[in-house]
Design a protein around this motif. Structure first.
Motif, PDB file in Angstrom:
ATOM      1  N   VAL A 135      66.589  66.381   2.537  1.00  0.00           N
ATOM      2  CA  VAL A 135      65.342  67.209   2.374  1.00  0.00           C
ATOM      3  C   VAL A 135      65.739  68.735   2.917  1.00  0.00           C
ATOM      4  O   VAL A 135      66.086  68.510   4.160  1.00  0.00           O
ATOM      5  CB  VAL A 135      64.093  66.722   3.359  1.00  0.00           C
ATOM      6  N   GLU A 136      65.699  69.574   2.363  1.00  0.00           N
ATOM      7  CA  GLU A 136      66.045  70.853   2.673  1.00  0.00           C
ATOM      8  C   GLU A 136      64.835  71.776   2.305  1.00  0.00           C
ATOM      9  O   GLU A 136      64.701  72.362   1.165  1.00  0.00           O
ATOM     10  CB  GLU A 136      67.348  71.436   2.090  1.00  0.00           C
ATOM     11  N   PRO A 137      64.090  72.264   3.380  1.00  0.00           N
ATOM     12  CA  PRO A 137      63.118  73.098   3.055  1.00  0.00           C
ATOM     13  C   PRO A 137      63.218  74.405   2.302  1.00  0.00           C
ATOM     14  O   PRO A 137      64.343  75.030   2.574  1.00  0.00           O
ATOM     15  CB  PRO A 137      62.337  73.285   4.294  1.00  0.00           C
ATOM     16  N   ALA A 164      57.658  78.032  -5.169  1.00  0.00           N
ATOM     17  CA  ALA A 164      58.990  77.406  -5.039  1.00  0.00           C
ATOM     18  C   ALA A 164      58.986  75.841  -5.418  1.00  0.00           C
ATOM     19  O   ALA A 164      59.976  75.426  -5.808  1.00  0.00           O
ATOM     20  CB  ALA A 164      59.602  77.722  -3.653  1.00  0.00           C
ATOM     21  N   GLU A 165      57.690  75.066  -5.050  1.00  0.00           N
ATOM     22  CA  GLU A 165      57.798  73.746  -5.286  1.00  0.00           C
ATOM     23  C   GLU A 165      56.221  73.536  -5.824  1.00  0.00           C
ATOM     24  O   GLU A 165      55.470  74.206  -5.630  1.00  0.00           O
ATOM     25  CB  GLU A 165      58.164  73.045  -4.038  1.00  0.00           C
ATOM     26  N   PRO A 166      56.077  72.417  -6.461  1.00  0.00           N
ATOM     27  CA  PRO A 166      54.890  71.851  -6.730  1.00  0.00           C
ATOM     28  C   PRO A 166      53.644  71.797  -5.464  1.00  0.00           C
ATOM     29  O   PRO A 166      54.300  71.599  -4.413  1.00  0.00           O
ATOM     30  CB  PRO A 166      55.003  70.496  -7.440  1.00  0.00           C
ATOM     31  N   VAL A 167      52.529  72.003  -5.918  1.00  0.00           N
ATOM     32  CA  VAL A 167      51.541  71.924  -5.007  1.00  0.00           C
ATOM     33  C   VAL A 167      51.654  70.491  -4.438  1.00  0.00           C
ATOM     34  O   VAL A 167      51.425  69.331  -5.231  1.00  0.00           O
ATOM     35  CB  VAL A 167      50.269  72.103  -5.448  1.00  0.00           C
ATOM     36  N   SER A 168      51.478  70.302  -3.065  1.00  0.00           N
ATOM     37  CA  SER A 168      51.765  68.905  -2.542  1.00  0.00           C
ATOM     38  C   SER A 168      50.220  68.425  -2.150  1.00  0.00           C
ATOM     39  O   SER A 168      49.343  69.026  -2.170  1.00  0.00           O
ATOM     40  CB  SER A 168      52.445  68.858  -1.096  1.00  0.00           C
ATOM     41  N   ASN A 169      50.073  67.159  -1.632  1.00  0.00           N
ATOM     42  CA  ASN A 169      48.910  66.377  -1.201  1.00  0.00           C
ATOM     43  C   ASN A 169      48.552  67.336  -0.262  1.00  0.00           C
ATOM     44  O   ASN A 169      47.160  67.325  -0.201  1.00  0.00           O
ATOM     45  CB  ASN A 169      49.268  64.981  -1.043  1.00  0.00           C
ATOM     46  N   GLU A 201      58.597  67.451  -0.645  1.00  0.00           N
ATOM     47  CA  GLU A 201      58.932  68.754  -0.651  1.00  0.00           C
ATOM     48  C   GLU A 201      60.153  68.528   0.008  1.00  0.00           C
ATOM     49  O   GLU A 201      60.505  68.223   0.924  1.00  0.00           O
ATOM     50  CB  GLU A 201      57.976  69.622   0.455  1.00  0.00           C
ATOM     51  N   GLY A 202      60.989  69.733  -0.282  1.00  0.00           N
ATOM     52  CA  GLY A 202      62.549  69.754   0.075  1.00  0.00           C
ATOM     53  C   GLY A 202      63.414  68.976  -0.454  1.00  0.00           C
ATOM     54  O   GLY A 202      64.596  69.198  -0.299  1.00  0.00           O
ATOM     55  N   ALA A 203      62.892  68.009  -1.064  1.00  0.00           N
ATOM     56  CA  ALA A 203      64.014  66.941  -2.195  1.00  0.00           C
ATOM     57  C   ALA A 203      64.505  67.757  -3.163  1.00  0.00           C
ATOM     58  O   ALA A 203      63.925  68.628  -3.961  1.00  0.00           O
ATOM     59  CB  ALA A 203      63.049  65.779  -2.413  1.00  0.00           C
ATOM     60  N   TYR A 204      65.613  67.087  -3.682  1.00  0.00           N
ATOM     61  CA  TYR A 204      66.357  67.673  -4.769  1.00  0.00           C
ATOM     62  C   TYR A 204      66.594  69.032  -4.795  1.00  0.00           C
ATOM     63  O   TYR A 204      66.373  70.060  -6.038  1.00  0.00           O
ATOM     64  CB  TYR A 204      65.451  67.083  -6.116  1.00  0.00           C
TER      65      TYR A 204
END
Length: 440
Positions: A175-177, A219-224, A349-352
């Motif tokens: 996990v890298e924010p 930068a990332e999909p919307v989270s829960n 979030e932060g994966a891949y």
């Protein structure tokens, strides 16, 4: 996984045989030993077919295209063609049809597959025949079955009762924010779609230049957790965030949370393949319809990206001045995306981080299908091939474009140019979204 281009005939046949075997193993894994016969023949929702219909349908599709069309063989079971024609019988009425029972469906699949492998050895990939050039028709059949496997997963998710599928642990990904919540995509042209990917569908063609102004994209999909903030701020109760049709859907449906969510004792829970668990805050939100995604984006002071904006952020390499097949490059690498049913859930979030695009945008393939603001239409110069019912029958304002695939999508059945579509009310599919905004 090797890309299906730049291969000689022998290597291409080996690739095809391997992918045919892999997708069949997946289909049988979703229908054999996980449910009894009643579970396979029952319809869990009028939105979905009985699982046994999907199982026999992929065999019939394979026979139609790989035996009859490509190899010129005589029909094996012409009397069942109508039963498994998706346009002849809508999903709601399929349980009333005289479908092949599970054992007979599996036997039919085995017979078809044995003959396909026999004819594959004699196949010629004629560069002048668009059906066989580059092994297109084989790629079409493999991708089609993977799509139905994802549909079968959606059917499993809608089932009530005890879990039927094993829940593998999501493979570890550091996990890298992200350094920033959104990424700037600078103004300029890029090539959208493809003209040279041999397994791309008609709606991905032709490749064409699109010039976009600068924009920001998440930068990332919307989270829960992000989506819960919208809910707790009264997002479902404020008409100004919703389009007219969206507000009508909200009032008529009574929905106030993503599908499969419930609130108990002050805590939000979700049902996931028969398991009830707390909603994980850092995972990408899924099972939201287009109207919900659009309302959230408005509440956040943003908007949904157009599909051109989505594709440029995912595919374009401005330094090389060319598009990539996947965000990170031209070849699939398992550690770079949550694809292929590696787990039955989105990642956090932060994966891949290693799967970021050239612009630094994360998780653009895998995790969740992402709604865009675009209606589904053909590109200028579109030609329907090999049949109108795959794409052209759905063109128009009734369908919204989705991009990027989900955790349930196989890597062979998605790429930066791949276009999915559905009604804006759909929530049973594994959909989420990310936002964009203009440069002010």
């Amino acid at each position: 996984m090797t890309a299906p281009y730049a291969l000689d005939d022998h290597a291409l046949k080996e690739l095809i045989a391997g992918e045919l075997g892999a997708v069949r193993d997946r289909s049988l894994g979703l229908t054999t030993g996980v449910l009894d016969e009643d579970g396979l023949t029952a319809q869990v929702s009028p939105l979905m077919s009985p699982l046994v219909w999907d199982l026999a349908h992929v065999g019939n599709y394979e026979e139609l295209w790989l035996l009859r069309a490509a190899a010129g063989t005589e029909p094996l079971r012409p009397e069942i063609d109508g039963l498994y024609d998706a346009f002849e019988h809508p999903r709601a009425e399929r349980p009333t049809l005289p479908l092949l029972p599970p054992d007979e469906a599996r036997a039919y699949l085995e017979t078809v597959r044995a003959r396909v492998l026999d004819t594959l050895g004699k196949a010629r990939f004629d560069g002048d025949d668009p059906l066989t050039s580059g092994g297109f028709v084989y790629g079409m059949v493999v991708q089609h079955e993977h799509m139905h496997d994802e549909t079968m997963l959606a059917t499993h998710q809608l089932r009530r009762g005890a879990p039927a599928l094993l829940d593998p642990v999501l493979p570890a990904s550091p996990v890298e924010p992200s350094a920033a919540r959104e990424v700037l995509v600078v103004a300029g042209p890029f090539v959208m779609g493809t003209s040279d990917d041999p397994w791309a569908y008609d709606n991905e063609r032709p490749g064409h230049m699109v010039d976009l102004p600068a924009y920001y994209i998440d930068a990332e999909p919307v989270s829960n957790a992000d989506y819960l903030a919208f809910m707790e701020a009264g997002g479902y109760d404020e008409p100004r965030w919703w389009t007219t049709k969206g507000w009508e859907w909200r009032n008529g449906s009574g929905k106030r949370a993503p599908a499969f969510w419930t609130r108990e004792g002050g805590q939000w829970l979700r049902r996931r393949f028969g398991r009830v668990e707390p909603v994980p805050p850092a995972e990408a939100v899924q099972h939201v319809c287009w109207y919900e995604a659009d309302a959230y984006a408005r509440w956040a002071g943003k908007r949904l990206p157009t599909e051109a904006e989505w594709e440029k952020a995912a595919a374009w390499d401005p330094d090389a001045n060319r598009a990539r097949r996947y965000p990170w490059g031209d070849h699939y690498e398992p550690g770079r995306a949550n694809l292929g049913q590696r787990a039955l859930r989105p990642s956090e979030e932060g994966a891949y981080a290693s799967g970021a695009s050239a612009y630094g945008v994360r998780r653009m393939v895998g995790d969740v299908w992402e709604w865009t603001s675009s209606d589904f239409h053909g590109y200028e110069g579109f030609r329907s091939f090999p049949y109108k019912e795959y794409s052209e029958a759905f063109f128009g304002p009734d369908y919204k474009v989705l991009r990027g695939g989900s955790w349930a999508t196989h890597p062979l059945a998605v790429r930066n140019t791949f276009r999915n579509w559905d009604y804006p009310i759909r929530r049973q599919i594994f959909t989420g979204f990310r936002c964009a905004r203009d440069v002010r």
